[in-house]
Design a protein around this motif. Sequence first.
Motif, PDB file in Angstrom:
ATOM      1  N   LEU A   1     -24.375  -0.318 -33.510  1.00  0.00           N
ATOM      2  CA  LEU A   1     -23.012   0.209 -33.627  1.00  0.00           C
ATOM      3  C   LEU A   1     -22.691   1.048 -32.406  1.00  0.00           C
ATOM      4  O   LEU A   1     -23.576   1.701 -31.845  1.00  0.00           O
ATOM      5  N   GLY A   2     -21.439   1.064 -32.005  1.00  0.00           N
ATOM      6  CA  GLY A   2     -21.022   1.931 -30.911  1.00  0.00           C
ATOM      7  C   GLY A   2     -21.021   3.395 -31.369  1.00  0.00           C
ATOM      8  O   GLY A   2     -21.113   3.676 -32.561  1.00  0.00           O
ATOM      9  N   PRO A   3     -20.921   4.322 -30.421  1.00  0.00           N
ATOM     10  CA  PRO A   3     -21.064   5.740 -30.771  1.00  0.00           C
ATOM     11  C   PRO A   3     -20.016   6.268 -31.757  1.00  0.00           C
ATOM     12  O   PRO A   3     -20.342   7.064 -32.641  1.00  0.00           O
ATOM     13  N   PHE A   4     -18.790   5.825 -31.632  1.00  0.00           N
ATOM     14  CA  PHE A   4     -17.743   6.329 -32.538  1.00  0.00           C
ATOM     15  C   PHE A   4     -17.978   5.798 -33.953  1.00  0.00           C
ATOM     16  O   PHE A   4     -17.864   6.531 -34.939  1.00  0.00           O
ATOM     17  N   THR A   5     -18.339   4.516 -34.036  1.00  0.00           N
ATOM     18  CA  THR A   5     -18.591   3.900 -35.336  1.00  0.00           C
ATOM     19  C   THR A   5     -19.856   4.476 -35.965  1.00  0.00           C
ATOM     20  O   THR A   5     -19.904   4.740 -37.168  1.00  0.00           O
ATOM     21  N   MET A   6     -20.880   4.660 -35.145  1.00  0.00           N
ATOM     22  CA  MET A   6     -22.122   5.272 -35.637  1.00  0.00           C
ATOM     23  C   MET A   6     -21.833   6.677 -36.163  1.00  0.00           C
ATOM     24  O   MET A   6     -22.350   7.075 -37.217  1.00  0.00           O
ATOM     25  N   ALA A   7     -20.993   7.402 -35.453  1.00  0.00           N
ATOM     26  CA  ALA A   7     -20.618   8.755 -35.892  1.00  0.00           C
ATOM     27  C   ALA A   7     -19.989   8.702 -37.283  1.00  0.00           C
ATOM     28  O   ALA A   7     -20.289   9.533 -38.143  1.00  0.00           O
ATOM     29  N   GLY A   8     -19.153   7.692 -37.505  1.00  0.00           N
ATOM     30  CA  GLY A   8     -18.496   7.545 -38.801  1.00  0.00           C
ATOM     31  C   GLY A   8     -19.434   7.121 -39.914  1.00  0.00           C
ATOM     32  O   GLY A   8     -19.116   7.264 -41.093  1.00  0.00           O
TER      33      GLY A   8
ATOM     34  N   THR B   1     -24.032   8.673 -28.260  1.00  0.00           N
ATOM     35  CA  THR B   1     -24.150   7.783 -27.100  1.00  0.00           C
ATOM     36  C   THR B   1     -25.612   7.664 -26.674  1.00  0.00           C
ATOM     37  O   THR B   1     -26.118   6.562 -26.452  1.00  0.00           O
ATOM     38  N   ASP B   2     -26.292   8.793 -26.611  1.00  0.00           N
ATOM     39  CA  ASP B   2     -27.721   8.771 -26.255  1.00  0.00           C
ATOM     40  C   ASP B   2     -28.513   7.970 -27.282  1.00  0.00           C
ATOM     41  O   ASP B   2     -29.432   7.219 -26.939  1.00  0.00           O
ATOM     42  N   LEU B   3     -28.143   8.171 -28.551  1.00  0.00           N
ATOM     43  CA  LEU B   3     -28.839   7.476 -29.628  1.00  0.00           C
ATOM     44  C   LEU B   3     -28.633   5.955 -29.534  1.00  0.00           C
ATOM     45  O   LEU B   3     -29.577   5.168 -29.650  1.00  0.00           O
ATOM     46  N   VAL B   4     -27.401   5.547 -29.296  1.00  0.00           N
ATOM     47  CA  VAL B   4     -27.092   4.111 -29.184  1.00  0.00           C
ATOM     48  C   VAL B   4     -27.871   3.501 -28.014  1.00  0.00           C
ATOM     49  O   VAL B   4     -28.444   2.418 -28.135  1.00  0.00           O
TER      50      VAL B   4
ATOM     51  N   VAL C   1      -6.550   8.567 -27.924  1.00  0.00           N
ATOM     52  CA  VAL C   1      -7.815   9.075 -28.461  1.00  0.00           C
ATOM     53  C   VAL C   1      -8.965   8.145 -28.068  1.00  0.00           C
ATOM     54  O   VAL C   1     -10.066   8.601 -27.758  1.00  0.00           O
ATOM     55  N   TRP C   2      -8.683   6.842 -28.054  1.00  0.00           N
ATOM     56  CA  TRP C   2      -9.711   5.883 -27.633  1.00  0.00           C
ATOM     57  C   TRP C   2     -10.162   6.183 -26.211  1.00  0.00           C
ATOM     58  O   TRP C   2     -11.351   6.227 -25.919  1.00  0.00           O
ATOM     59  N   LYS C   3      -9.206   6.413 -25.347  1.00  0.00           N
ATOM     60  CA  LYS C   3      -9.533   6.722 -23.940  1.00  0.00           C
ATOM     61  C   LYS C   3     -10.340   8.028 -23.832  1.00  0.00           C
ATOM     62  O   LYS C   3     -11.307   8.119 -23.088  1.00  0.00           O
ATOM     63  N   MET C   4      -9.922   9.018 -24.631  1.00  0.00           N
ATOM     64  CA  MET C   4     -10.567  10.335 -24.549  1.00  0.00           C
ATOM     65  C   MET C   4     -11.970  10.360 -25.155  1.00  0.00           C
ATOM     66  O   MET C   4     -12.863  11.016 -24.644  1.00  0.00           O
ATOM     67  N   PHE C   5     -12.148   9.678 -26.293  1.00  0.00           N
ATOM     68  CA  PHE C   5     -13.387   9.855 -27.052  1.00  0.00           C
ATOM     69  C   PHE C   5     -14.310   8.634 -27.067  1.00  0.00           C
ATOM     70  O   PHE C   5     -15.443   8.745 -27.480  1.00  0.00           O
ATOM     71  N   VAL C   6     -13.794   7.477 -26.690  1.00  0.00           N
ATOM     72  CA  VAL C   6     -14.601   6.255 -26.823  1.00  0.00           C
ATOM     73  C   VAL C   6     -14.969   5.648 -25.467  1.00  0.00           C
ATOM     74  O   VAL C   6     -16.127   5.318 -25.216  1.00  0.00           O
ATOM     75  N   GLN C   7     -13.977   5.554 -24.587  1.00  0.00           N
ATOM     76  CA  GLN C   7     -14.192   4.764 -23.374  1.00  0.00           C
ATOM     77  C   GLN C   7     -15.357   5.253 -22.514  1.00  0.00           C
ATOM     78  O   GLN C   7     -16.234   4.483 -22.132  1.00  0.00           O
TER      79      GLN C   7
END
Lengths: 224, 348
Positions: free
Chosen positions: B147-154, B181-184, B215-221
């Motif tokens: 999972l990507g970092p945002f999805t993993m966070a969720g 991110t480090d975890l992924v 928000v995608w640009k700020m927190f995901v990209q």
Amino acid sequence: MGKEELRNELLKALSDAVVDMDEDKTGELAQKVLDEGLNAYDAVMNGLAAGMEIVGDLYDKHEYFVPELLLCADALYAGLDILKPHIKPEDIGESAKGQVVIGTVQGDVHDIGKNIIKMMFEVAGFTVHDLGRDVPLEKFVEEQMRTDSDIVALSAMMTTTMMGMKKVVQMIKEKNPDVAIMLGGAPVTKDVSELFGADGYADSAGNAVQEAIKMISRLREMQK
Amino acid sequence: MTEMMPKERIQRFFNREPVDVMPCFSGMGMVTVQAIEQMGIRFAEVHTSAEHMAHSAITTAELFGFDAVVIPYDMCTVPEALGRGVSLYHDSEEILYPTVPSKWATLDEVEIPTDYLGKGRMPVVDEALRIVKSKGDGKFAVGGWVLGPFTMAGQLIELDVLLKGTRRQKEKVENFLSQMTDLVIKVARHYQNLGVDYMNIREMGSGTDIISPRVWKMFVQENLQKIFSALKSPKILHICGSTDMIIEMMNECGADALSVDQKNNVAETRKKLGDEVLLLGNFDPYGTLVQMDASEVEQVIKTCIDAGVDAVWPGCDIWPDAKKENVETYVRTVRGYGKRPSPAVGRV
């Protein structure tokens, strides 16, 4: 300022505070409604809920997204918590007796959409029996029978858990065909809702606001 | 030229070298009940046994003629290893994927242990990968995903805390996502070291049905850019749900290929990104393989190819209870209609 003028001003301000995601402001304004001796139910429906309806529109227009929806909901609750104890049963009328069972089906732990719908039912004066998330299918049937609720609202965020809804609809309709069933969640479409035999559906949290309002109105018509 | 072996076909595909025919594979779950039934086990049993997981993956690929097997199956292995538990639904008659029963309630509670690669079912997945590598390698490509970092966070904290945090607790959310991110990277590299032939990062909870492009640009990209720069090729970015508004930003993340679902307007995406980009997608796996009549499947697959995908990927996991005939039509149509070159990949 005349009372009607004050009412209009406060209702508009409440609606704006919900749209602006301002919890403190909705709280203050709700208190002002009470201090001025205005009708609490009127403030909930035509202030807070009216604001939430605008929020639903903003979501559909891609101006607001889920984080904004959640913060608007928090602002609405800040007002609702203050106003609710002051709502008189006669203001709500027959629907004060309305009860709804709500939950997210087994296998699904996403409950944001469910919580938005729950809020709209609370706003409309319903007693909400929230079963939470990851709820075994039989539990919906049991709770509907136990509470004799008018509506059962089922939520599934994932296509893969959506099939569980079909079973619940069948089980409830077999026992009590008069129960209105509402399905919600990203994978739910009009076709799915009709195929499963449900009475209403919402495919997004924003759309859920509108759909809940429509369903509540339909129920009120039926009760007249 | 003789027919390529599946693994070679996929390797060449990701290198954008000519292939004999469009590969038929995915970067998400592909296991089907037909394989599970053939093995005489229940779906719930597959999640705790490396042998069952590996054999059901290989059996599915053999039954339908897929080019790849994909491991792991569920999205809870990492959360479980981090101490969040797992609901496996052993007693359910339904086909249910595992879920995470106890997420962290606040960002302050988050504590990532260091030894999670050896915890929970992580060793089961490792062993399943070793088995598919030894038994199916060469014959099939082996796909892995994280999972990507945002999805993993969720998956790890309550989603409303994460989403509201993007507006109200920006710094805390940024820090948490940085940990994710480090975890992924750690998990994805681990699977790459175990020999997966391609790695898919599924940032599925970040479409614009949920968060805004801003928000995608700020927190995901930025986090995705960090991940893709840390991983070997081939590496894919998959996002389901609405992606039309973020597809150009997705293309700036450093992945070798982009995967989208049926909500993406692929023809438009192709125009925006050009013919060089490897595009994967974009049919609704549940609607197409479970609900539709088999006679309708061919057109769905042809529509994806005509819109400009390089390989026809389902928009999510293939639902295990897919109809045999529908899956067969999917594979047959890809092979038949996919003989001609796709925008980014030629034919030998």
